[in-house]
Design an enzyme around this catalytic site. Sequence first.
Site, PDB file in Angstrom:
ATOM      1  N   PRO A 236      57.598 -94.506 143.462  1.00 14.68           N
ATOM      2  CA  PRO A 236      56.499 -94.508 142.489  1.00 14.68           C
ATOM      3  C   PRO A 236      55.775 -93.160 142.530  1.00 14.68           C
ATOM      4  O   PRO A 236      55.024 -92.871 143.450  1.00 14.68           O
ATOM      5  CB  PRO A 236      55.598 -95.655 142.961  1.00 14.68           C
ATOM      6  CG  PRO A 236      55.889 -95.795 144.419  1.00 14.68           C
ATOM      7  CD  PRO A 236      57.305 -95.361 144.626  1.00 14.68           C
ATOM      8  N   ASP A 410      54.582 -89.308 146.489  1.00 12.11           N
ATOM      9  CA  ASP A 410      55.146 -90.637 146.705  1.00 12.11           C
ATOM     10  C   ASP A 410      53.985 -91.582 146.994  1.00 12.11           C
ATOM     11  O   ASP A 410      53.391 -91.545 148.076  1.00 12.11           O
ATOM     12  CB  ASP A 410      56.133 -90.593 147.882  1.00 12.11           C
ATOM     13  CG  ASP A 410      56.817 -91.930 148.133  1.00 12.11           C
ATOM     14  OD1 ASP A 410      56.375 -92.957 147.583  1.00 12.11           O
ATOM     15  OD2 ASP A 410      57.804 -91.951 148.902  1.00 12.11           O
ATOM     16  N   HIS A 411      53.670 -92.428 146.013  1.00 14.47           N
ATOM     17  CA  HIS A 411      52.475 -93.271 146.135  1.00 14.47           C
ATOM     18  C   HIS A 411      52.632 -94.361 147.184  1.00 14.47           C
ATOM     19  O   HIS A 411      51.651 -95.015 147.560  1.00 14.47           O
ATOM     20  CB  HIS A 411      52.145 -93.902 144.776  1.00 14.47           C
ATOM     21  CG  HIS A 411      50.679 -94.009 144.509  1.00 14.47           C
ATOM     22  ND1 HIS A 411      49.716 -93.880 145.491  1.00 14.47           N
ATOM     23  CD2 HIS A 411      49.993 -94.233 143.359  1.00 14.47           C
ATOM     24  CE1 HIS A 411      48.515 -94.023 144.963  1.00 14.47           C
ATOM     25  NE2 HIS A 411      48.650 -94.239 143.665  1.00 14.47           N
ATOM     26  N   ARG A 412      53.844 -94.589 147.687  1.00 16.53           N
ATOM     27  CA  ARG A 412      54.026 -95.536 148.788  1.00 16.53           C
ATOM     28  C   ARG A 412      53.455 -94.981 150.077  1.00 16.53           C
ATOM     29  O   ARG A 412      53.018 -95.744 150.957  1.00 16.53           O
ATOM     30  CB  ARG A 412      55.509 -95.849 148.985  1.00 16.53           C
ATOM     31  CG  ARG A 412      56.218 -96.455 147.790  1.00 16.53           C
ATOM     32  CD  ARG A 412      57.715 -96.530 148.011  1.00 16.53           C
ATOM     33  NE  ARG A 412      58.280 -95.208 148.299  1.00 16.53           N
ATOM     34  CZ  ARG A 412      59.553 -95.000 148.600  1.00 16.53           C
ATOM     35  NH1 ARG A 412      60.400 -96.030 148.659  1.00 16.53           N
ATOM     36  NH2 ARG A 412      59.996 -93.777 148.851  1.00 16.53           N
TER      37      ARG A 412
END
Length: 438
Positions: A236, A410-412
């Site tokens: 994401p 990387d939104h994780r």
Amino acid sequence: MPTELKMPALSPTMEEGTLAKWLVKEGDEVKSGDILAEIETDKATMEFEAVDEGKIAKILVPEGTDGVKVGAPIAILAGEGEDASAAATAAPKADTPPAAAPAPAAPEPKADATPKSPPPAPQPAALAQKSAGDRVKASPLARRIAQSQNIDLAGLQGSGPGGRIVRADVDAAVGKGPAAAPAAAPAAAPQAAPGLSTHLVMPGPIEQAIPHEAIKLSNIRKTIARRLTESKQQIPHIYLTVDIQLDALLKLRGELNAGLQSRGVKLSVNDLLIKALAQALIEVPECNVSFAGDQLFKYSRADVSVAVSIPAGLITPIIVGADTKSVSAISTEMKDLAARAKEGKLQPTEYQGGTASLSNMGMYGIKQFEAVINPPQGMIMAIGAGEKRPYVINDSLQIATVMSATGSFDHRAIDGADGAKLMQAFKRLVENPLGMLA
């Protein structure tokens, strides 16, 4: 005795490769250290060196062969004093599938005592729709076009031999051209409302009739396609953009280049941006990370991968420990890495790894873009062109050299607030570049 030369593993992850080019031929004498072939891996084209002396008795795998497994024999090397022709004769032959056993002759069918009446001739409309086993009779090209245009072939009448649906029938269905006259007039179809089509027209593949060239994908291009597809599908992405004034950095670069001229070093803007990103990653360690399922790796060193365009695609050589290196050292190392990248001579350790990436398209005049994260890294910085823009300086509107930088995160692994802190630190270091030299 003759020695098998086997496909080498040129990187820790290599399972197969392409034997791009032989640099020797059968009968050539070679010694240890001689370059025998060029092997194309999923990352680069690398050289395969001889480790023994001898004569090339037989080449088992021709150049240009794809998918050669690591450890597979690719040539036979005859040792000193050995007969090369005898060694070649004793060479293992390439694996070939066993010949299929002849199929037993089918028994002749017995004549049926009761003659059967011939089936009734199908109606013309039915000829175009179904064949044996309820399968629509259509040419491969007609099927391909119908699939791309979302057309049900069962609803069409074929004008080809035996009622076969051909391209002209599909073209007529989407309004491209008239269909060939069928053998019999079809039943009257319901009239569509004026201006409406009875079939949904969807974008389709380019017609094969258009002049074109089919280009075989290199292993590098295949890997780029696979990894970037995985990145966009599985990671994401969150994008954060800042505008950065470059005037102070450009002035400092000019002064540094004047001082480094005697050493033959010429700094680029990109060298200074690599340094700025590395320092920002150390200042904001929450962004110097990678996501690993149920773990988060947080790095204490900033290894910056720098995107370099090469004939085969794109590769990212790494400036290891860029946060601790001088700008002149970064410049010298980057020039060497970029030159060897374009020649396909990088070692795997020089392009595999990295904690974050930088991609600069400013030299092409690109104002702003969003780069795709290079997994397993957690972010990549996309640099646009520096250009003169109206800019507010000390509460007054002035003209300044400004560039847009966009971070992909990387939104994780990285929260938006932490990504914003990194962008803020990067902007501050570029706008006040003396801080990078302290």
